[in-house]
Structure formats: C-alpha cells, structure tokens
Design an enzyme around this catalytic site. Structure first.
Site, mmCIF file in Angstrom:
data_model
loop_
_atom_site.group_PDB
_atom_site.id
_atom_site.type_symbol
_atom_site.label_atom_id
_atom_site.label_comp_id
_atom_site.label_asym_id
_atom_site.label_seq_id
_atom_site.Cartn_x
_atom_site.Cartn_y
_atom_site.Cartn_z
ATOM 1 C CE1 TYR A 141 8.316 -4.040 16.717
ATOM 2 C CE2 TYR A 141 7.222 -2.134 17.638
ATOM 3 C CZ TYR A 141 8.246 -2.682 16.899
ATOM 4 O OH TYR A 141 9.195 -1.864 16.347
ATOM 5 C CE LYS A 190 11.423 -5.212 1.562
ATOM 6 N NZ LYS A 190 12.262 -4.378 0.686
ATOM 7 C CG ASP A 222 12.998 -1.083 0.567
ATOM 8 O OD1 ASP A 222 11.812 -0.802 0.302
ATOM 9 O OD2 ASP A 222 13.604 -2.001 -0.013
ATOM 10 C CG ASP A 246 8.957 1.634 16.873
ATOM 11 O OD1 ASP A 246 9.195 2.788 17.256
ATOM 12 O OD2 ASP A 246 9.280 0.618 17.508
ATOM 13 C CG ASP A 250 12.484 6.569 16.795
ATOM 14 O OD1 ASP A 250 11.356 6.944 17.178
ATOM 15 O OD2 ASP A 250 13.318 6.042 17.546
#
Ligand code: NAD
Length: 360
Positions: A141, A190, A222, A246, A250
């Site tokens: 970001y 990851k 994942d 993030d 959610d």
C-alpha cells in the site's frame, strides 16, 4: 486534565455513527468522573470538497496535538474517479504514516446472541475470540506505484517493500500480546512465493527466540483464509503484513455476523488511532440504520490502550453484550423476526446500559 480526543467523522455513515460514540464516551465520563474535550476535524471526501486535500494541514496538526484519535470512515462514489492523491483513502494512508501507527489490532469476537446472523454455522463460530495484528504502515500500500504505456494498453506496477526493522517491531508486539493471551501466535505469509514473505518468516523465527513460552506457527495466507472459515477456534493471535491483514480481517468480520461490529486500534510510538474496520457504507448513508457498535467498541479500545482505563473500557464492552443479549438489532444484524433499532436508538440503549441518563 481532560483527555483531548480528535474526532474524524469523515464520509457516508461516518457522522451518524460518530455521534453515537461521543454519546457513549460522555456517558462513561459521567459515570467515572472522566473529562473529555472533543475536536471534530475534516478528513476524506468532505475535506477534499472543502479544502482540496483529503488530509488538510490543520487536521494533521489537530491530530498530533490530541491524546487519541477516533475515526469513523472515509470514501464514497463521489470521489472514486479522482486521481490517486485526491482520493479519500489517500488521506487515511498519509495519516497512518504521519502518526506512525504501525500496528493495527483487530479483535474478532463472536457474540453468542448474533451467531445466527452469520452465514456460517453456529457450531463453527461459538466462542471464537481471536486477534489479528496487522502491519499498517509498510508493504504494497505504501510502495512505489507507476503506470506506463504497453503494447496492450498500459502496464501498472505496485511495489511490496518490507525492512527487517518494520517486520521486527510488529512481530515483537504480537509476541507480547500473545504472551498475555493464550501463548499461541500464527504468523501469516506467502513465503512459498514472495521474497518479502521470506524475510518476514526469517525475522519471525529470530524474534521467536526471545519468547520461548509462546508457541509460534507459520501459515500461508491462502491456507489461513480457508482455516479462518473452516475452524476459526484454532487461532488466538495472528500477525501479518498490511495487505494480507486487510483482507483476512474483513473475512474474519463475518465470524461476528456483521462487519459493523468490528473495532480496531492502531498503535505506534505516540497518539493511538481507533476506528471500526468497515468503510463509509454509502449504500445506507443518511438512512439512520447503520450499526454504531464497531465505533463504540473502538472507543472502548481507546480508553484501554491510550488511557489505561480498563474498567471504563470493560463497561462499554459489557453494555454491548447486554444490549445484544436483550435482542436489540440494527438492520445489518436483524433476522426476519427481529424488531430493528436505528443507529441512534442503539447508541441510546448502550448509554442506558452504562447506567447514565441519555444526554439531551
Ligand atoms: P463498506 O465497509 O463501507 O461496506 C460494505 C457493506 O457493509 C455495505 O453493504 C455496507 O452497507 C455494510 N456496512 C458497513 N458498515 C456498516 C455498518 N456500520 N452498519 C451496517 N452496515 C454496514 O465497504 P465498501 O462498500 O467496500 O466501501 C465503501 C467506501 O468506504 C469506499 O469508498 C471505500 O474505499 C471506503 N472504505 C473506507 C474504509 C475506512 O475509512 N477505513 C475502510 C474500507 C472502505
């Protein structure tokens, strides 16, 4: 000395839910003889409209002079086509960087009376109580972004950068938190694909040596996304980089029944920033039906983490439990048989539960 709280109502449902958080803070102040001063400052789309800047200098100044910051939400379709630096979210990212709040704490707790409101099975959700620790001021970001012409049209690039120092400070915080909970920490990365994740994992392994009493597990993002839905009770504290955090938080919001329930705290060296994890919900803005509990629970986190007022924080959290147990539901939580309460009615019920008169 009264505690100086900077309020950032922002856009969409922001001003509606902020009013309820202030009501609740005033009620707590009355009950515990605590004083607050509130300063409302522009941010996001409304600040773009008024000052041509999603984070005007006077807002930043006000934030830095406050004891804590309470933010509702920013954004909306009106500003979606603006260039990157004139989007509401740009103000949010700049603010996090300027305040140096590198650690975002997102507790995810399943409320027994709301289990039916989730799309997941009640037996999977019962007693879920986990905490996502998300790195907030680094990663993709904040990395360089660019666009250039390409034979097919354009080529876009986002850069994912992490330094050992950035990883170490957030991981250390997560270990300390895990030590004070169930002593179980999952680090999410990851590392099978990304170099930044390999540095993340190596750094976690180094830091882990200082916390031998905490069980540390590595999990690929994942798999983590799947396990959060399959068996969320296996987790207690999770630590991860900015974008993974993030997305996972959610997803984890669905374990509580509604995204409107989730608070967060963003901590760093100085002023703490507290905000619900949801956005400005433009689809329901102005209707008086938004769920204010996420921001009210964020205000509780503010009392705990910025001021060390555990009792005051706990009374807000207990009041939320109590009001939900008695059946009060905003539209996002309501089943077909439930009577719905409005945003301000929910705020009033929390105030009543705290044991104060409702401020006129
Ligand atoms: P959103 O979280 O605003 O809304 C997603 C869905 O959840 C919507 O159906 C909305 O009505 C519902 N919802 C969210 N909060 C609720 C609440 N308190 N009570 C009841 N229902 C609620 O996400 P989105 O629709 O993807 O984004 C809308 C805008 O918010 C965008 O401009 C986005 O950039 C912005 N956004 C801001 C933040 C922030 O300020 N921290 C975070 C996420 C998104």
């Amino acid at each position: 000395m009264p505690k100086k709280i900077a309020l950032l109502p922002g856009d969409g449902i922001g001003p509606e839910i902020m009013a309820e958080a202030v009501k609740v803070l005033e009620a707590v102040g009355k009950e515990f003889s605590r004083e607050f001063t509130f300063q409302s400052l522009p941010i996001g789309g409304t600040a773009i409209d008024e000052f041509g800047d999603p984070l005007p200098p006077q807002t930043l100044q006000g934030l830095k002079e406050s004891d804590a910051v309470l933010l509702a939400a920013v954004g909306g379709p009106k500003w979606d086509q603006n260039p990157g630096n004139l989007r509401p979210e740009a103000g949010l990212l700049r603010m996090r960087k300027e305040l140096g709040v590198f650690a975002n704490l997102r507790p995810v707790k399943a409320y027994e009376p709301l289990l039916h409101a989730s799309t997941l099975k009640e037996e999977v959700l019962a007693e879920v109580d986990l905490l996502i620790v998300r790195e907030l001021t680094g990663g993709i970001y904040f990395g360089d972004k660019s666009r250039k012409p390409h034979v097919s049209g354009e080529q876009a690039t986002d850069t994912l950068v992490y330094t050992t120092e950035e990883i170490e400070r957030i991981v250390r915080m997560a270990f300390v938190i895990a030590r004070n909970r169930k002593k179980l920490l999952h680090s999410v990365d990851k590392a099978n694909v990304l170099e930044s994740s390999r540095l993340w994992r190596e750094t976690v392994n180094q830091v882990a040596k200082d916390y031998p009493d905490v069980q540390c597990e590595h999990i690929l993002v994942d798999n983590c996304a799947m396990q959060l839905i399959r068996n969320p009770r296996q987790f207690d504290v999770l630590v991860t980089e900015n974008m993974f955090g993030d997305i996972l938080s959610d997803e984890a919001a669905m374990l509580t029944g509604s995204i409107g329930m989730l608070p967060s705290a963003s901590l760093g060296a100085q002023v703490g920033l507290y905000e619900p994890i949801h956005g400005s919900a433009p689809d329901i803005a102005g209707k008086g039906i938004a769920n204010p509990l996420g921001i009210i629970l964020s205000a509780a986190m503010m009392l705990r983490h910025s001021f060390g007022w555990e009792q005051e924080a706990a009374i807000i959290e207990q009041s939320v439990q109590e009001v939900l147990a008695k059946g009060a539901r905003t539209a996002d939580l309501a089943g077909p048989q439930d009577t719905k309460v409005s945003t301000s009615e929910m705020g009033d019920l929390i105030v009543q539960a705290i044991g104060c008169r409702i401020p006129s």
